[in-house]
Design a protein around this motif. Structure first.
Motif, short mmCIF file in Angstrom:
data_model
loop_
_atom_site.label_atom_id
_atom_site.label_comp_id
_atom_site.label_asym_id
_atom_site.label_seq_id
_atom_site.Cartn_x
_atom_site.Cartn_y
_atom_site.Cartn_z
N PRO A 123 0.82 -1.22 0.00
CA PRO A 123 0.00 0.00 0.00
C PRO A 123 0.86 1.26 0.00
O PRO A 123 1.95 1.29 0.56
CB PRO A 123 -0.79 -0.11 1.31
CG PRO A 123 -0.63 -1.49 1.79
CD PRO A 123 0.61 -2.03 1.19
N ALA A 124 0.34 2.31 -0.61
CA ALA A 124 1.08 3.57 -0.66
C ALA A 124 0.86 4.39 0.59
O ALA A 124 1.66 5.25 0.92
CB ALA A 124 0.63 4.38 -1.87
N THR A 125 -0.25 4.13 1.28
CA THR A 125 -0.56 4.93 2.45
C THR A 125 -1.19 4.04 3.52
O THR A 125 -1.77 3.00 3.21
CB THR A 125 -1.53 6.07 2.09
OG1 THR A 125 -2.08 6.60 3.30
CG2 THR A 125 -2.66 5.55 1.25
N ASP A 126 -1.05 4.48 4.77
CA ASP A 126 -1.64 3.72 5.87
C ASP A 126 -3.09 4.02 6.09
O ASP A 126 -3.73 3.39 6.92
CB ASP A 126 -0.96 4.14 7.19
CG ASP A 126 0.36 3.50 7.33
OD1 ASP A 126 1.14 3.99 8.14
OD2 ASP A 126 0.58 2.51 6.62
#
Lengths: 160, 796
Positions: B371-374
């Motif tokens: 994933p690119a972001t949490d």
């Protein structure tokens, strides 16, 4: 009594090693807290407890994460100081741990901002067991190094 | 030690199946020895499962029909109580005695479960006391031992417990004093209706929230019509009772809520444009009781497609919409169904396009699988804490970063559906698939606020879980929603040596709230023998379960390490196990690539995984397609997953009733399964390939005109339409037979596979040919070359 730079290094590392031992003991207690969910299994199935549990896991993971960088940087500082003081034996003993820390840091899951200890995967028993074993080994190593630094400090102070 | 030969397919066919005509001969197993004779056999006759197969010489390794799951080597009176392999399957049906023996065998040990599967016969027990072991809290099951009439011994922790008084009375037979005849001790799969101690808050009602993307892109695809029409048709069949609630949110660059309060003449739309700090505009009446406000809901569904017809909004604020959905559902829990058609561009959780089209066919590593972001993961955890599950429907033509978006479903026990390039005019087959999937999704059984615990006999422990859920504790999974199409897998290790034990048991207990507000517990128990020789371990290997578990492990490895590591690990798995077989189990060394009969399909399945969309390199694969394939490998139960990994090829222009099944007065032909190689295709025939999500019907150029006219309704080959996806319902015997066969294939899975009829010049021919696993391509080995590679590695 020769108050050399080496002696000064050992004094400083002695104090900071106590801090490292404290961090590792904190980690061990945190893992133990992660493992113990509510004792009563019926309580565990209570849906209102789910939120508390997730918040608990996230809180502990945040705590663990905050301990990682200080620990690694203190140990890195040790190695730097020993290199400057010319204490090659001590440096040699600490290099494996330094390499291990570097590997752990750069091999972490590349998942956004997390350094490590991801709440979604931490409760898998294989990761949890690995982290617990790691903490116990580090505790043993730091304890031994504490006494080794103590001895070396006295030796450095006494010898000419 | 009992040595019962194996090789039979699972003993009893489900009711309604009777074999007609000449039965095809599967693996011809030897006669089952009775236990008293077993001691005399002295290994003079190798069980069928250990028959040595030289894969380089034997070409026809596929069985005639489906691959049967192996039967555990238990005495017949215990085996008849064992859990069905459709629900509970182990990679090794004979458990090794020690961890070192397991390590020597080089096969993974794990369980694959499908706990909430739709079952035709499920015993349900309402009892004021549920008998459980006092230490380990295991539910009483068919594999406990009764010491005398008053005490029973738990088969997981070996503690002796007392039988409660109420349990001595059997309500089914109205007899007293025979606790072992009660239904809990007679069936391995059972459902309890939980008494009040299990309800610590009132069970939640069924709450459904639909979050719909209404940007310009979304309206272009035309999915809104399908969703609204489907909801209108199925509104009365949504699982639930009088307390069921429903709500709607639509979003583009702002979030729109709908006030459906009883008494309003029409639904009222409330727009919140402050997406940085989402708030709920009115405290109630956004989630309304379905039975009371049905007319308003129907009005809204009829008006919704037209409301956004002229929209020019191109942005999508998915993150804020999900936050709004979370806030709305937090008090009760429930299910949020999110429909998204593009990359989210506004607000929290906005994503950028990370895919590089030039890297699609990269022969080296694939980037951006993580994933690119949490944001989505954290939101999924919050949802899981409030018993909210989020299901994601992705209907887009371009890159949508499914690797990041999928997290919202993965950790909140939701499911991900993907319809690439969905468009109501350009892609009608996707539309049909979406409609059928949506109908199943809306009407299937559902369980709320569930937890699942998997227990094993003392000495075994579970160390990794695979599937969509949150792991709360080392053996407890948090599932805000549980649905009948989700599969789970776990990996186990042997902590203490299993000496003095003949058998070990596993129990999966799923505690959930049914859609009618009843708290229920579904319990499955399985028992397997313990063995201490390598040959017995190999004899009990379940090759499909091993492949399924290795696929999940490989997906994890590609995300944490790299795709190349995962591919190497898959190849090494088969090399190591066959090398161990050759060195430790085989008594006579022969040349060639030798495998036991039970593992003869192992290299084929591993090659199929390496060529599957999730793991292939060198062939152009879109990143979203690849990530979705990885999600399917971890989410789908094994029986639906196997055709996706290794498609099944049949020749269908000469279907006969020989060996056909007779179900509900319909005759289902059973053609022979063919190898996936173009040499099995022939210009004179028509071939059907069942690949799980899609079914291909390939028509050869010189296909007989009788088949074409009687099944497809066209006079000759050139009249076959290009994009045919439907079969005409003709009265001919061939058409009836063929449609019965395809219907039977479709009934075996809960999602709807689209049928594509392909001619030789069709656009879909590359997709069809990519499934020909045994053939060579410019970036991958053929099956025979793969076998040679394995042989070379083994003899190093």
């Amino acid at each position: 009594m020769a108050f050399t730079f080496a002696a000064f290094c050992y004094m400083l590392t002695l104090v900071l090693c106590a801090a490292l031992i404290f961090f590792v003991i904190w980690q061990i207690i945190a893992f133990d807290e992660l493992c113990t969910d509510f004792k009563n299994p019926i309580d565990q199935s209570n849906p209102t407890r789910a939120r508390e549990r997730i918040l608990n896991v996230e809180r502990i993971c945040n705590l663990l994460r905050r301990l990682v960088v200080p620990e690694y940087s203190i140990h890195g500082l040790f190695c730097l100081m020993f290199m400057c003081a010319g204490e090659w034996v001590t440096l040699g003993l600490n290099i494996p741990l330094l390499l291990y820390h570097l590997w752990r840091y750069f091999h972490r899951p590349a998942d956004g901002s997390e350094v490590m200890y991801d709440p979604v995967s931490i409760m898998n028993a294989d990761i949890l067991n690995y982290c617990q074993k790691e903490s116990w080994c580090k505790l043993g190593f730091y304890l031994l190094s504490f006494f080794y630094y103590l001895y070396s400090m006295v030796y450095a102070l006494v010898s000419f | 030690m009992l040595h019962l030969p194996m090789g039979h397919s699972y003993p009893s066919l489900p009711p309604g199946y009777q074999k007609m005509g000449i039965p095809p001969s599967p693996l011809a197993g030897p006669v089952q020895l009775t236990p008293s004779m077993a001691g005399l056999s002295l290994q003079s006759q190798t069980p069928e499962a250990l028959r040595v197969v030289n894969l380089l010489q034997e070409r026809n390794i596929l069985p005639h029909g489906a691959v049967p799951p192996p039967t555990p080597c238990l005495p017949q009176d215990l085996q008849k109580f064992n859990c069905s392999p459709e629900v509970f399957r182990c990679t090794l049906t004979s458990i090794p005695q020690t961890q070192s023996l397991l390590n020597k065998a080089k096969l993974p040990l794990g369980l694959l479960l499908h706990p909430f599967k739709d079952l035709s016969q499920l015993p349900v027990v309402t009892s004021s006391t549920i008998v459980r072991c006092r230490t380990c809290r295991t539910y009483i099951n068919p594999f406990v031992t009764f010491l005398d009439q008053k005490r029973w011994k738990c088969n997981l922790c070996y503690r002796v417990n007392d039988v409660p008084e109420e349990f001595m009375y059997n309500p089914v037979t109205r007899s007293y004093g025979e606790p072992h005849k009660r239904p809990e001790v007679q069936s391995p799969t059972i459902e309890f209706i939980a008494p009040s101690e299990y309800m610590l808050r009132p069970p939640q009602p069924a709450v459904y929230l639909f979050v719909l993307d209404v940007s310009h892109n979304a309206v272009e695809t035309g999915y809104l019509d399908v969703v609204c029409q489907s909801l209108l048709d199925n509104l009365n069949s949504l699982p639930g009772d009088a307390r069921t609630k429903i709500g709607f949110i639509t979003f583009d660059s702002t979030i729109h809520f709908y006030n459906l309060q009883e008494g309003l003449s029409q639904p009222q739309m409330l727009v919140v444009s402050d997406i940085e700090d989402i708030f709920i505009p009115t405290p109630d009446s956004l989630l309304v009781n379905l039975s009371e406000c049905k007319e308003l809901v129907q009005d809204l569904l009829k008006a919704l497609p037209q409301m956004f017809n002229k929209t020019m909004e191109t942005h999508s604020a998915l993150g804020p919409a999900l936050q709004a959905a979370y806030k709305l559902l937090s008090p009760t829990g429930g299910r949020a169904s999110v429909f998204q058609t593009q990359l989210p561009t506004l607000g929290a959780g906005a994503l950028k396009s990370r895919e590089d089209p030039n890297q699609r066919a990269s022969a080296k590593d694939i980037q951006h699988l993580t994933p690119a972001t949490d944001f989505y993961k954290k939101l999924a955890l919050d949802c899981s804490g409030q018993q909210v599950a989020v299901d994601l429907f992705l209907l887009s033509g371009q890159y949508c970063d499914l690797a990041s978006l999928g997290c919202i479903s993965r950790f909140s026990a939701g499911s991900v559906y993907y319809y690439p390039s969905y468009h109501h005019q350009h892609n009608p087959s996707q539309v049909e698939r979406f409609q059928k999937d949506l109908k199943r999704y809306l009407t299937r059984k559902i369980g709320f606020e569930a937890v699942m615990r998997i227990r094993c006999t003392k000495g075994l422990s579970i160390h990794t879980f695979h599937g969509n859920f949150f792991v709360r504790s080392t053996d407890l999974l948090s599932l805000p929603n549980v649905n009948p199409d989700a599969g789970f897998a776990v990996q186990m290790s042997i902590e203490e040596n299993l000496l003095d034990m003949q058998m070990v048991s596993f129990q999966a207990a799923l505690l959930y709230t049914s859609s009618k507000g009843e708290r229920r517990i579904r319990v499955h128990t399985m028992c397997l023998p313990v063995v201490n020789s390598l040959s017995d371990i190999f004899a009990g290997a379940d090759v499909q379960a091993i492949t399924g578990l290795l696929a999940s492990m490989a997906v994890d490895r590609s995300v944490t390490a790299s795709l190349c590591d995962a591919r190497d690990a898959l190849t090494n798995a088969v090399i190591d196990s066959l090398a161990t077989y050759r060195s430790s189990v085989l008594t006579i060394q022969q040349a060639g690539l030798l495998a036991p009969s039970c593992l003869r399909l192992f290299p084929l399945y591993i090659l199929a995984l390496l060529k599957q969309k999730a793991f292939r390199t060198g062939t152009s694969t879109r990143l979203d397609d690849r990530v979705f394939a990885m999600y399917q490998l971890k989410y789908q139960p094994l029986s639906y997953l196997m055709p996706m990994i290794h498609p099944v090829l049949y020749r269908v222009d000469d279907l006969t009733d020989e060996g056909a099944l007779n179900i509900n007065d319909r005759t289902i032909p059973q053609p022979r399964v063919l190898q996936l190689s173009v040499e099995k295709l022939s210009r004179e025939g028509a071939f059907l390939m069942d690949a799980g999500l899609v079914i291909f019907l390939w028509i050869g150029r010189n296909c007989s005109s009788s088949f074409l006219s009687q099944v497809l309704g066209v006079p000759n080959y050139s009249a076959v339409p290009q994009n045919m996806t439907r079969l005409p319902e003709l009265d001919t015997a061939e058409s009836v037979r063929f449609r019965a066969f395809i219907g039977w294939l479709r009934e075996q899975r809960p999602f709807y596979p689209v049928l594509h009829v392909i001619r030789e010049e069709s656009q879909l021919k590359p997709s069809f040919m990519q499934n020909m696993i045994e053939d060579r391509t410019e970036s991958a080995l053929s099956y025979y070359e793969f076998l040679l590679h394995l042989q070379q590695q083994i003899s190093k």
